[in-house]
Design a protein around this motif. Structure first.
Motif, PDB file in Angstrom:
ATOM      1  N   THR A 270       0.821  -1.213   0.000  1.00 15.42           N
ATOM      2  CA  THR A 270       0.000   0.000   0.000  1.00 15.42           C
ATOM      3  C   THR A 270       0.853   1.261   0.000  1.00 15.42           C
ATOM      4  OG1 THR A 270      -0.109   0.134   2.411  1.00 15.42           O
ATOM      5  CG2 THR A 270      -1.841  -1.154   1.284  1.00 15.42           C
ATOM      6  N   ASN A 271       2.161   1.089   0.176  1.00 12.74           N
ATOM      7  CA  ASN A 271       3.094   2.202   0.331  1.00 12.74           C
ATOM      8  C   ASN A 271       2.582   3.158   1.411  1.00 12.74           C
ATOM      9  OD1 ASN A 271       5.554   3.466  -0.292  1.00 12.74           O
ATOM     10  ND2 ASN A 271       4.531   4.956  -1.604  1.00 12.74           N
ATOM     11  N   GLY A 272       2.136   2.544   2.525  1.00 15.37           N
ATOM     12  CA  GLY A 272       1.556   3.337   3.597  1.00 15.37           C
ATOM     13  C   GLY A 272       2.101   2.959   4.959  1.00 15.37           C
ATOM     14  N   PHE A 273       1.849   3.840   5.909  1.00 15.75           N
ATOM     15  CA  PHE A 273       2.270   3.637   7.282  1.00 15.75           C
ATOM     16  C   PHE A 273       1.066   3.262   8.133  1.00 15.75           C
ATOM     17  CE2 PHE A 273       5.405   6.632   5.566  1.00 15.75           C
ATOM     18  CZ  PHE A 273       6.576   5.952   5.865  1.00 15.75           C
ATOM     19  N   TYR A 274       1.316   2.476   9.171  1.00 11.17           N
ATOM     20  CA  TYR A 274       0.257   1.990  10.047  1.00 11.17           C
ATOM     21  C   TYR A 274       0.765   1.953  11.480  1.00 11.17           C
ATOM     22  CZ  TYR A 274      -1.752   0.395   5.665  1.00 11.17           C
ATOM     23  OH  TYR A 274      -2.269   0.354   4.399  1.00 11.17           O
ATOM     24  N   SER A 275      -0.166   1.918  12.420  1.00  8.13           N
ATOM     25  CA  SER A 275       0.197   1.702  13.820  1.00  8.13           C
ATOM     26  C   SER A 275      -0.822   0.741  14.427  1.00  8.13           C
ATOM     27  CB  SER A 275       0.225   3.021  14.598  1.00  8.13           C
ATOM     28  OG  SER A 275      -1.083   3.460  14.876  1.00  8.13           O
ATOM     29  N   GLU A 276      -0.348  -0.076  15.363  1.00  8.00           N
ATOM     30  CA  GLU A 276      -1.250  -1.027  16.025  1.00  8.00           C
ATOM     31  C   GLU A 276      -2.353  -0.299  16.768  1.00  8.00           C
ATOM     32  OE1 GLU A 276       1.366  -4.970  17.102  1.00  8.00           O
ATOM     33  OE2 GLU A 276       1.531  -3.246  18.452  1.00  8.00           O
ATOM     34  N   GLU A 277      -1.999   0.821  17.383  1.00 14.10           N
ATOM     35  CA  GLU A 277      -2.955   1.562  18.190  1.00 14.10           C
ATOM     36  C   GLU A 277      -4.104   2.122  17.349  1.00 14.10           C
ATOM     37  OE1 GLU A 277       0.323   1.821  18.285  1.00 14.10           O
ATOM     38  OE2 GLU A 277       0.889   1.338  20.328  1.00 14.10           O
TER      39      GLU A 277
ATOM     40  N   ASN B 282      -4.653   1.286  13.731  1.00 18.09           N
ATOM     41  CA  ASN B 282      -5.156   0.384  12.707  1.00 18.09           C
ATOM     42  C   ASN B 282      -5.511  -1.014  13.203  1.00 18.09           C
ATOM     43  OD1 ASN B 282      -2.740   2.184  11.291  1.00 18.09           O
ATOM     44  ND2 ASN B 282      -4.701   2.202  10.214  1.00 18.09           N
ATOM     45  N   GLY B 283      -5.044  -1.351  14.392  1.00 17.61           N
ATOM     46  CA  GLY B 283      -5.387  -2.656  14.965  1.00 17.61           C
ATOM     47  C   GLY B 283      -5.078  -3.815  14.045  1.00 17.61           C
ATOM     48  N   ASP B 284      -6.099  -4.629  13.765  1.00 15.22           N
ATOM     49  CA  ASP B 284      -5.883  -5.844  12.963  1.00 15.22           C
ATOM     50  C   ASP B 284      -6.074  -5.590  11.458  1.00 15.22           C
ATOM     51  OD1 ASP B 284      -8.602  -5.471  13.041  1.00 15.22           O
ATOM     52  OD2 ASP B 284      -9.092  -7.531  13.609  1.00 15.22           O
ATOM     53  N   THR B 285      -6.128  -4.332  11.036  1.00 12.94           N
ATOM     54  CA  THR B 285      -6.270  -4.036   9.600  1.00 12.94           C
ATOM     55  C   THR B 285      -4.926  -3.725   8.939  1.00 12.94           C
ATOM     56  OG1 THR B 285      -6.668  -1.667   9.975  1.00 12.94           O
ATOM     57  CG2 THR B 285      -8.605  -3.127   9.932  1.00 12.94           C
TER      58      THR B 285
END
Length: 135
Positions: free
Chosen positions: A9-16, A18-21
């Protein structure tokens, strides 16, 4: 906050947030890596992925000849519009036979400029010498 980068996705995520997505290909990155990537992007670099799916900064690819021609068409259209805005009130004064000598000279200069811009062959981009607008 734990951060991740996904090459798919060339994107950034965080567990807090985005969780399980978070995409399955996401790799964990440090706050320092994340900051350096955003800093590089703000300075004109492209965030992309390396062969292992990790984020890296790269130079943007050079525009293609088609893209250069499209940019030249946009510039030509912009310059013609600017010339028309300058010409219209000067032409009104000339049509009404109330143009001053200065306005008449300016009208001729702007019309000459507009003709020169209109003659530009945009397919020759980036090797175009754009005429200078009258002052």
């Amino acid at each position: 906050m734990t951060k991740f980068y996904s090459a798919s996705t060339n994107g950034f995520y965080s567990e807090e947030i985005n969780g399980d997505t978070i995409p399955k290909d996401a790799v964990e990155i440090t706050d320092d890596e994340w900051g350096a990537l955003l800093d590089g992007q703000s300075k004109g670099k492209l965030i992309s992925s390396d062969k292992n799916g990790g984020p890296v900064l790269k130079e943007y690819p050079a525009p293609t000849s088609l893209q250069l021609a499209e940019m030249a068409v946009f510039e030509k259209t912009r310059l013609l519009a600017l010339a028309t805005v300058a010409i219209d009130p000067l032409q009104d004064a000339a049509d009404l036979e109330i143009a001053t000598d200065k306005e008449a000279a300016s009208l001729k200069a702007w019309k000459t400029y507009r003709v020169r811009v209109n003659r530009i062959d945009t397919s020759k981009s980036p090797n175009i010498e754009w005429p200078r607008a009258p002052e």
